[in-house]
Scaffold this motif. Structure first.
Motif, PDB file in Angstrom:
ATOM      1  N   LEU A  95       9.786  -5.966   4.735  1.00  0.00           N
ATOM      2  CA  LEU A  95       8.755  -5.140   5.362  1.00  0.00           C
ATOM      3  C   LEU A  95       9.129  -3.662   5.346  1.00  0.00           C
ATOM      4  N   ALA A  96      10.282  -3.325   4.791  1.00  0.00           N
ATOM      5  CA  ALA A  96      10.755  -1.941   4.759  1.00  0.00           C
ATOM      6  C   ALA A  96      10.468  -1.301   3.406  1.00  0.00           C
ATOM      7  N   VAL A  97      10.110  -0.032   3.440  1.00  0.00           N
ATOM      8  CA  VAL A  97       9.950   0.782   2.234  1.00  0.00           C
ATOM      9  C   VAL A  97      10.840   2.004   2.403  1.00  0.00           C
ATOM     10  N   LEU A  98      11.703   2.244   1.429  1.00  0.00           N
ATOM     11  CA  LEU A  98      12.642   3.366   1.480  1.00  0.00           C
ATOM     12  C   LEU A  98      12.229   4.419   0.475  1.00  0.00           C
ATOM     13  N   PHE A  99      12.459   5.691   0.809  1.00  0.00           N
ATOM     14  CA  PHE A  99      12.154   6.762  -0.135  1.00  0.00           C
ATOM     15  C   PHE A  99      13.026   7.975   0.173  1.00  0.00           C
ATOM     16  N   VAL A 100      13.079   8.869  -0.806  1.00  0.00           N
ATOM     17  CA  VAL A 100      13.939  10.037  -0.705  1.00  0.00           C
ATOM     18  C   VAL A 100      13.606  10.828   0.562  1.00  0.00           C
ATOM     19  N   ARG A 101      14.609  11.403   1.150  1.00  0.00           N
ATOM     20  CA  ARG A 101      14.462  12.038   2.460  1.00  0.00           C
ATOM     21  C   ARG A 101      13.626  13.321   2.388  1.00  0.00           C
ATOM     22  N   PRO A 102      12.618  13.453   3.279  1.00  0.00           N
ATOM     23  CA  PRO A 102      11.858  14.710   3.345  1.00  0.00           C
ATOM     24  C   PRO A 102      12.575  15.722   4.242  1.00  0.00           C
ATOM     25  N   SER A 103      11.888  16.741   4.692  1.00  0.00           N
ATOM     26  CA  SER A 103      12.501  17.754   5.556  1.00  0.00           C
ATOM     27  C   SER A 103      12.764  17.189   6.949  1.00  0.00           C
ATOM     28  N   MET A 104      13.662  17.836   7.685  1.00  0.00           N
ATOM     29  CA  MET A 104      13.964  17.402   9.043  1.00  0.00           C
ATOM     30  C   MET A 104      12.736  17.526   9.938  1.00  0.00           C
ATOM     31  N   TYR A 157       0.840  -1.204   0.000  1.00  0.00           N
ATOM     32  CA  TYR A 157       0.000   0.000   0.000  1.00  0.00           C
ATOM     33  C   TYR A 157       0.877   1.257   0.000  1.00  0.00           C
ATOM     34  N   ALA A 158       1.951   1.247   0.802  1.00  0.00           N
ATOM     35  CA  ALA A 158       2.872   2.382   0.812  1.00  0.00           C
ATOM     36  C   ALA A 158       3.507   2.570  -0.560  1.00  0.00           C
ATOM     37  N   VAL A 159       3.846   1.467  -1.214  1.00  0.00           N
ATOM     38  CA  VAL A 159       4.414   1.539  -2.564  1.00  0.00           C
ATOM     39  C   VAL A 159       3.415   2.163  -3.531  1.00  0.00           C
ATOM     40  N   SER A 160       2.143   1.820  -3.386  1.00  0.00           N
ATOM     41  CA  SER A 160       1.129   2.391  -4.277  1.00  0.00           C
ATOM     42  C   SER A 160       1.032   3.908  -4.096  1.00  0.00           C
ATOM     43  N   LYS A 161       1.184   4.386  -2.873  1.00  0.00           N
ATOM     44  CA  LYS A 161       1.160   5.832  -2.619  1.00  0.00           C
ATOM     45  C   LYS A 161       2.374   6.511  -3.248  1.00  0.00           C
ATOM     46  N   LEU A 162       3.522   5.852  -3.162  1.00  0.00           N
ATOM     47  CA  LEU A 162       4.735   6.416  -3.754  1.00  0.00           C
ATOM     48  C   LEU A 162       4.675   6.352  -5.269  1.00  0.00           C
ATOM     49  N   ASN A 163       4.053   5.298  -5.799  1.00  0.00           N
ATOM     50  CA  ASN A 163       3.888   5.218  -7.250  1.00  0.00           C
ATOM     51  C   ASN A 163       3.014   6.350  -7.783  1.00  0.00           C
ATOM     52  N   ALA A 164       2.064   6.792  -6.979  1.00  0.00           N
ATOM     53  CA  ALA A 164       1.219   7.917  -7.392  1.00  0.00           C
ATOM     54  C   ALA A 164       2.024   9.213  -7.446  1.00  0.00           C
ATOM     55  N   ILE A 165       3.050   9.329  -6.599  1.00  0.00           N
ATOM     56  CA  ILE A 165       3.902  10.528  -6.584  1.00  0.00           C
ATOM     57  C   ILE A 165       4.994  10.428  -7.643  1.00  0.00           C
ATOM     58  N   PHE A 166       5.574   9.223  -7.779  1.00  0.00           N
ATOM     59  CA  PHE A 166       6.671   8.992  -8.726  1.00  0.00           C
ATOM     60  C   PHE A 166       6.340   7.769  -9.578  1.00  0.00           C
ATOM     61  N   PRO A 167       5.558   7.922 -10.642  1.00  0.00           N
ATOM     62  CA  PRO A 167       5.150   6.761 -11.441  1.00  0.00           C
ATOM     63  C   PRO A 167       6.348   6.010 -12.036  1.00  0.00           C
ATOM     64  N   ASN A 168       6.322   4.685 -11.890  1.00  0.00           N
ATOM     65  CA  ASN A 168       7.288   3.787 -12.533  1.00  0.00           C
ATOM     66  C   ASN A 168       8.742   4.078 -12.166  1.00  0.00           C
ATOM     67  N   LYS A 169       8.987   4.487 -10.946  1.00  0.00           N
ATOM     68  CA  LYS A 169      10.356   4.801 -10.528  1.00  0.00           C
ATOM     69  C   LYS A 169      10.886   3.872  -9.445  1.00  0.00           C
ATOM     70  N   MET A 170      10.119   2.864  -9.018  1.00  0.00           N
ATOM     71  CA  MET A 170      10.557   2.011  -7.917  1.00  0.00           C
ATOM     72  C   MET A 170      11.752   1.159  -8.316  1.00  0.00           C
ATOM     73  N   ASN A 171      12.745   1.071  -7.406  1.00  0.00           N
ATOM     74  CA  ASN A 171      13.911   0.198  -7.556  1.00  0.00           C
ATOM     75  C   ASN A 171      14.720   0.498  -8.815  1.00  0.00           C
ATOM     76  N   THR A 172      14.701   1.742  -9.264  1.00  0.00           N
ATOM     77  CA  THR A 172      15.522   2.128 -10.407  1.00  0.00           C
ATOM     78  C   THR A 172      16.788   2.819  -9.908  1.00  0.00           C
ATOM     79  N   PHE A 173      17.843   2.753 -10.696  1.00  0.00           N
ATOM     80  CA  PHE A 173      19.076   3.423 -10.300  1.00  0.00           C
ATOM     81  C   PHE A 173      18.817   4.927 -10.220  1.00  0.00           C
ATOM     82  N   GLY A 174      19.094   5.494  -9.062  1.00  0.00           N
ATOM     83  CA  GLY A 174      18.823   6.910  -8.862  1.00  0.00           C
ATOM     84  C   GLY A 174      17.353   7.200  -8.661  1.00  0.00           C
ATOM     85  N   GLY A 175      16.538   6.149  -8.463  1.00  0.00           N
ATOM     86  CA  GLY A 175      15.103   6.343  -8.296  1.00  0.00           C
ATOM     87  C   GLY A 175      14.754   6.853  -6.901  1.00  0.00           C
TER      88      GLY A 175
END
Length: 346
Positions: free
Chosen positions: A269-278, A242-260
């Motif tokens: 059970l872990a989902v990683l994504f680009v760092r937001p604000s502190m 479900y978390a991946v689906s939310k990220l796919n809506a923000i960044f379509p077709n970018k999961m597990n890509t180099f520099g993605g």
């Protein structure tokens, strides 16, 4: 694990400063490991190989059997023998008596599995354990055997000469203080002195342990069946999807890509994504780290992760990404410009 460098001090092990190289998903680079073990064993140093089963950041599982087989195929795992002598201290007479004893025979290796999180559910979803385990898990969950998640074997029966396994009690089992359980084959256990006032042999370095944590783990295991254990893991995977689906809506077709901008690896059970604000990191108690691609440092990406445990649900996922979606887009664009990847095919 961050504690292994600390453990080297009381063990008196050499200060080899580096870790075994790993892949982007966090699993050990087996080819690199073979070269390192070859180097140390050829210099007659025994090796301790620590495999992660549920890595602390990406949640991935080292393939313990493949690691063992790769080392064994090169003849690096063997029994060594050396002569020893015993000195009887006769200090009261100012004498020393030396007697020859039987040679020592020991393995030149110790394979340890850090299953802090993964050992909790791994054996239930071990497809290498045979059709019987697959069918039993499928029956527990009421699902088709072909859809049972596949995880690599790691335990004492997997044929990898696993000698010790540790798992945490303060993660899925919810013990209120950090605690762990270590399992060792009886033949590898040391002889510890019996302590009368605790009624058992004392096996810990500190000489103490938390009885309350033991009760907390017992309570969890007593109240949750094998089926419920399996369902917790399946539930976590669904929340991760479900978390991946939310990220796919923000960044379509970018999961597990180099520099993605985001990553989720099979069985994790872990989902990683680009760092937001502190501010957002602090608000949502996100754990930051750096995604290292093993090339130029400027290509490495600052990321955070979430672990989809039983306390996580869709509402929390919605709240998180509704709040930080704009920040993720902005920070990812800044990363692309800084790294030079904005002008490359990802």
């Amino acid at each position: 694990h961050k504690m292994y460098p600390d453990a080297k001090c009381p063990l008196g092990t050499a200060r080899w400063p580096n870790k075994v190289p790993s892949h982007v998903d966090g699993t050990m680079d087996i080819d690199a490991l073979v070269k390192l073990v070859e180097f140390f064993t050829h210099k007659h140093h025994p090796v301790i190989i620590v495999c992660n089963y549920g890595t602390t950041f990406t949640g991935m599982h080292d393939h313990v059997k493949k690691i063992h087989d790769a080392l064994d195929a090169r003849g690096l795992l063997r029994v060594v023998e050396w002569e020893r002598s015993h000195t009887d201290d006769l200090s009261e007479k100012g004498l020393h008596s030396t007697h020859n004893l039987e040679p020592i025979r020991r393995d030149n290796h110790w394979i340890h599995v850090d299953g802090a999180l993964g050992a909790f559910y791994g054996s239930i979803f071990n497809k290498e354990g045979g059709q019987e385990i697959i069918d039993r898990t499928a029956n527990l969950l009421g699902m088709d055997a072909s859809k049972v998640p596949s995880l690599p074997a790691f335990d004492f029966g997997c044929g990898a000469e696993t000698k010790s396994i540790v798992m945490s009690g303060h993660k899925e089992m919810g013990a209120p203080f950090p605690t762990g359980v270590v399992s060792v084959l009886r033949k590898h256990m040391l002889d510890f002195e019996a302590v009368s006032y605790i009624g058992s042999a004392d096996t810990t370095i500190s000489g103490s342990r938390s009885g309350f944590n033991t009760l907390a783990m017992w309570s969890f295991l007593a109240q949750n069946s094998a089926k419920e254990h399996a369902e917790m893991y399946i539930r976590g995977l669904k929340i991760a999807d479900y978390a991946v689906s939310k990220l796919n809506a923000i960044f379509p077709n970018k999961m597990n890509t180099f520099g993605g901008p985001f990553f989720h690896f099979p069985g994790s059970l872990a989902v990683l994504f680009v760092r937001p604000s502190m501010d957002s990191i602090n608000e949502f108690s996100l754990s930051p780290d750096r995604m290292r691609y093993g090339r130029k440092p400027e290509v490495d990406m600052d990321v955070v992760h979430i672990f989809c445990m039983t306390s996580m649900d869709e509402k929390k996922i919605d709240k998180l990404f509704d709040r930080i979606g704009g920040e993720l887009k902005e920070n990812y664009e800044a990363y692309l410009q800084r790294s030079g990847l904005a002008h490359q095919e990802l």
